[in-house]
Design a protein around this motif. Structure first.
Motif, PDB file in Angstrom:
ATOM      1  N   PHE A 222       9.820   9.092   1.351  1.00 25.94           N
ATOM      2  CA  PHE A 222       9.078   8.829   0.125  1.00 25.94           C
ATOM      3  C   PHE A 222       8.252   7.548   0.268  1.00 25.94           C
ATOM      4  O   PHE A 222       7.095   7.489  -0.180  1.00 25.94           O
ATOM      5  N   LEU A 223       8.833   6.513   0.885  1.00 23.04           N
ATOM      6  CA  LEU A 223       8.093   5.269   1.096  1.00 23.04           C
ATOM      7  C   LEU A 223       6.855   5.500   1.950  1.00 23.04           C
ATOM      8  O   LEU A 223       5.785   4.919   1.690  1.00 23.04           O
ATOM      9  N   ALA A 224       6.971   6.334   2.983  1.00 23.36           N
ATOM     10  CA  ALA A 224       5.824   6.611   3.852  1.00 23.36           C
ATOM     11  C   ALA A 224       4.706   7.300   3.077  1.00 23.36           C
ATOM     12  O   ALA A 224       3.529   6.947   3.208  1.00 23.36           O
ATOM     13  N   ILE A 225       5.068   8.290   2.271  1.00 24.47           N
ATOM     14  CA  ILE A 225       4.063   8.990   1.468  1.00 24.47           C
ATOM     15  C   ILE A 225       3.432   8.040   0.460  1.00 24.47           C
ATOM     16  O   ILE A 225       2.205   8.016   0.280  1.00 24.47           O
ATOM     17  N   ASP A 226       4.262   7.228  -0.201  1.00 23.51           N
ATOM     18  CA  ASP A 226       3.774   6.290  -1.208  1.00 23.51           C
ATOM     19  C   ASP A 226       2.811   5.269  -0.587  1.00 23.51           C
ATOM     20  O   ASP A 226       1.749   4.984  -1.150  1.00 23.51           O
ATOM     21  N   ALA A 227       3.163   4.737   0.574  1.00 19.15           N
ATOM     22  CA  ALA A 227       2.304   3.750   1.236  1.00 19.15           C
ATOM     23  C   ALA A 227       0.987   4.372   1.662  1.00 19.15           C
ATOM     24  O   ALA A 227      -0.077   3.744   1.543  1.00 19.15           O
ATOM     25  N   THR A 228       1.025   5.610   2.165  1.00 19.22           N
ATOM     26  CA  THR A 228      -0.206   6.284   2.590  1.00 19.22           C
ATOM     27  C   THR A 228      -1.143   6.521   1.416  1.00 19.22           C
ATOM     28  O   THR A 228      -2.345   6.227   1.489  1.00 19.22           O
ATOM     29  N   LEU A 229      -0.607   7.047   0.316  1.00 23.06           N
ATOM     30  CA  LEU A 229      -1.441   7.316  -0.855  1.00 23.06           C
ATOM     31  C   LEU A 229      -2.009   6.028  -1.445  1.00 23.06           C
ATOM     32  O   LEU A 229      -3.182   5.975  -1.844  1.00 23.06           O
ATOM     33  N   GLU A 230      -1.185   4.989  -1.499  1.00 24.05           N
ATOM     34  CA  GLU A 230      -1.660   3.714  -2.022  1.00 24.05           C
ATOM     35  C   GLU A 230      -2.741   3.125  -1.114  1.00 24.05           C
ATOM     36  O   GLU A 230      -3.737   2.581  -1.583  1.00 24.05           O
ATOM     37  N   GLY A 231      -2.547   3.245   0.200  1.00 18.04           N
ATOM     38  CA  GLY A 231      -3.544   2.752   1.134  1.00 18.04           C
ATOM     39  C   GLY A 231      -4.862   3.481   1.000  1.00 18.04           C
ATOM     40  O   GLY A 231      -5.935   2.864   1.030  1.00 18.04           O
TER      41      GLY A 231
ATOM     42  N   GLY B  92      -1.152   1.249   5.751  1.00 12.42           N
ATOM     43  CA  GLY B  92      -1.058   2.285   6.783  1.00 12.42           C
ATOM     44  C   GLY B  92      -0.050   1.915   7.854  1.00 12.42           C
ATOM     45  O   GLY B  92       0.694   2.774   8.345  1.00 12.42           O
ATOM     46  N   ALA B  93      -0.015   0.629   8.220  1.00 12.96           N
ATOM     47  CA  ALA B  93       0.953   0.173   9.222  1.00 12.96           C
ATOM     48  C   ALA B  93       2.380   0.384   8.733  1.00 12.96           C
ATOM     49  O   ALA B  93       3.265   0.795   9.501  1.00 12.96           O
ATOM     50  N   GLY B  94       2.605   0.113   7.468  1.00 12.90           N
ATOM     51  CA  GLY B  94       3.935   0.343   6.902  1.00 12.90           C
ATOM     52  C   GLY B  94       4.328   1.813   6.971  1.00 12.90           C
ATOM     53  O   GLY B  94       5.456   2.154   7.334  1.00 12.90           O
ATOM     54  N   ALA B  95       3.379   2.701   6.658  1.00  8.68           N
ATOM     55  CA  ALA B  95       3.668   4.134   6.707  1.00  8.68           C
ATOM     56  C   ALA B  95       3.956   4.589   8.135  1.00  8.68           C
ATOM     57  O   ALA B  95       4.900   5.350   8.385  1.00  8.68           O
ATOM     58  N   GLY B  96       3.148   4.115   9.091  1.00  7.72           N
ATOM     59  CA  GLY B  96       3.357   4.510  10.489  1.00  7.72           C
ATOM     60  C   GLY B  96       4.683   4.030  11.031  1.00  7.72           C
ATOM     61  O   GLY B  96       5.371   4.765  11.773  1.00  7.72           O
ATOM     62  N   ALA B  97       5.067   2.807  10.669  1.00  6.20           N
ATOM     63  CA  ALA B  97       6.350   2.276  11.126  1.00  6.20           C
ATOM     64  C   ALA B  97       7.510   3.078  10.550  1.00  6.20           C
ATOM     65  O   ALA B  97       8.503   3.351  11.238  1.00  6.20           O
ATOM     66  N   ILE B  98       7.386   3.487   9.299  1.00  9.39           N
ATOM     67  CA  ILE B  98       8.452   4.257   8.668  1.00  9.39           C
ATOM     68  C   ILE B  98       8.598   5.628   9.334  1.00  9.39           C
ATOM     69  O   ILE B  98       9.712   6.114   9.557  1.00  9.39           O
ATOM     70  N   VAL B  99       7.479   6.250   9.676  1.00  8.38           N
ATOM     71  CA  VAL B  99       7.527   7.543  10.359  1.00  8.38           C
ATOM     72  C   VAL B  99       8.262   7.411  11.694  1.00  8.38           C
ATOM     73  O   VAL B  99       9.079   8.273  12.065  1.00  8.38           O
TER      74      VAL B  99
END
Length: 403
Positions: free
Chosen positions: A196-205, A351-358
């Motif tokens: 969920f954090l990855a999706i949230d960070a991507t959409l916010e970015g 985006g970096a946060g989302a990639g790291a979470i993935v």
């Protein structure tokens, strides 16, 4: 005959240094580009149609009697600001640069007696008559960046980042005592939380990037940041595994917990940027409700950190370090967001946060595998329930957070 052929090969290209062989194509393309430039771009020197003028407003600063806009030229042609209109009325203004070339930035100081709490539309008119509109939904004076201001941002970042994550890590004793089967469910819950954090960070970015400078990359910066963070964290994980004894140590709990903390820290850095920038423009609802919302939302992130280390819990010092890595970036993000917010930087970091979470999710997936009849399964009823529960928890707590 063969000896003569070998001798001919030795006197051919093999005698040239390897670095020169690699440099030759670059020299040729450089020569071709230089020739094209010297000939003044045959066929391209004559343009038809009006100039393409685009300005992106990157930051708004409100002071008594003044509206200051930081703008960047996003278009291919130079831009000269000739007029500024505020709410359908012309306003006096000064600019730090008379003309902006491509990607150049400037500050436009508009003298206008704005009223706190009111909405304003600022229209920038260029020398060719093109217009660029910028909305100010709620006018609030921008706070001064003094020591007290940074102290307030640090306190806010502590309350929404460090404190809830640290409290969430107190679930460690509970995690240690549950049955191994339930531990796999808990790891699946962690995957759901991080997903969920990855999706949230991507959409916010993507949302932040769409409102900023497109010439610097726009929405592509979100994916660039994600790919870069994924590759860097993969390299860090491989280095840690090598230090800990090869492939067998790759799944070791402390290793995974550190990667989880780094990924959450990158996410909270982007979250801090959003909080700080919202505070600077007066759109942040400071109060107990916001703190409670973030506390509930981010406490679950602490659970995601301690779940991988249930079997072999680290020392208290190590736990404090993990909590700091995950939560402290929220303070740095709040400082940057409130004093020097840049939409392109924010998109890259989110985006970096989302990639790291993935990448961390990829590390966690093997921990929920179940052996049934000699077949390794990842998605079975219990793991699916855990993943969905993780999504549901963060979705529900995100409804309490409003910036």
């Amino acid at each position: 005959m063969e000896a003569r052929t070998a001798s001919r090969d030795e006197t051919g290209p093999r005698r040239l240094p390897a670095w020169l062989l690699g440099l030759i194509p670059l020299l040729l393309i450089a020569g071709a580009v230089a020739t094209f430039a010297l000939l003044d771009g045959p066929g391209l020197s004559k343009r038809t149609g009006p100039p393409v003028e685009e300005l992106a407003v990157e930051r708004t600063v409100l002071k008594p009697g003044e509206i200051k806009l930081s703008v960047r030229n996003d278009g291919p042609d130079a831009v000269t600001v000739s007029q500024v209109i505020v709410n359908d009325g012309f306003a006096d203004f000064t600019t730090s640069k008379d003309s902006l070339g491509r990607l150049q930035s400037a500050d436009i100081a508009v003298r206008y007696p704005w009223t706190e709490g009111s909405a304003y539309n600022v229209r920038i008119v260029t020398s060719t008559g093109a217009t660029i509109d910028h909305e100010i939904p709620v006018a609030v004076e921008t706070p001064d960046s003094d020591l007290g201001f940074y102290g307030l941002m640090a306190l806010l970042g502590f309350y929404v980042g460090v404190l809830p994550i640290t409290l969430g890590m107190l679930w460690l004793p509970f995690v240690r005592r549950i049955d191994p089967r339930w531990l796999r469910v808990l790891m699946a819950l962690t995957i759901g939380l991080l997903g969920f954090l990855a999706i949230d960070a991507t959409l916010e970015g993507l949302d932040v990037a769409a409102g900023g400078s497109q010439a610097l990359g726009g929405t592509a910066l979100v994916f660039v940041g994600g790919i870069v963070a994924y590759l860097i964290l993969t390299a860090v994980g491989a280095w840690l595994a090598e230090r800990q004894g090869g492939e067998g140590a790759r799944r070791e709990g402390g290793h995974i917990a550190l990667l989880v903390a780094i990924a959450i820290g990158l996410h909270n850095l982007g979250e801090g940027l959003a909080i700080g920038s919202a505070y600077a423009v007066g759109a942040l609802a400071l109060g107990a409700f916001l703190v409670i919302g973030f506390a509930l939302h981010n406490t679950t992130e602490g659970l995601a950190i301690v779940a991988p280390i249930a079997a072999r819990p680290p020392s208290l010092r190590r736990l404090v370090l993990l909590g700091t890595i995950a939560g402290a970036p929220a303070i740095l993000g709040a400082w940057i967001g409130a004093s020097a917010f840049n939409s392109s930087l924010a998109a890259l970091l989110l985006g970096a946060g989302a990639g790291a979470i993935v990448q961390v999710i990829q590390q966690l997936v093997p921990t929920i595998r179940e052996n049934v009849g000699g077949v390794q399964r990842v998605l079975y009823p219990a793991s699916v329930a855990g993943i969905l529960a993780g999504f549901a928890i963060l979705y529900a707590t995100s409804l309490l957070v409003s910036v």
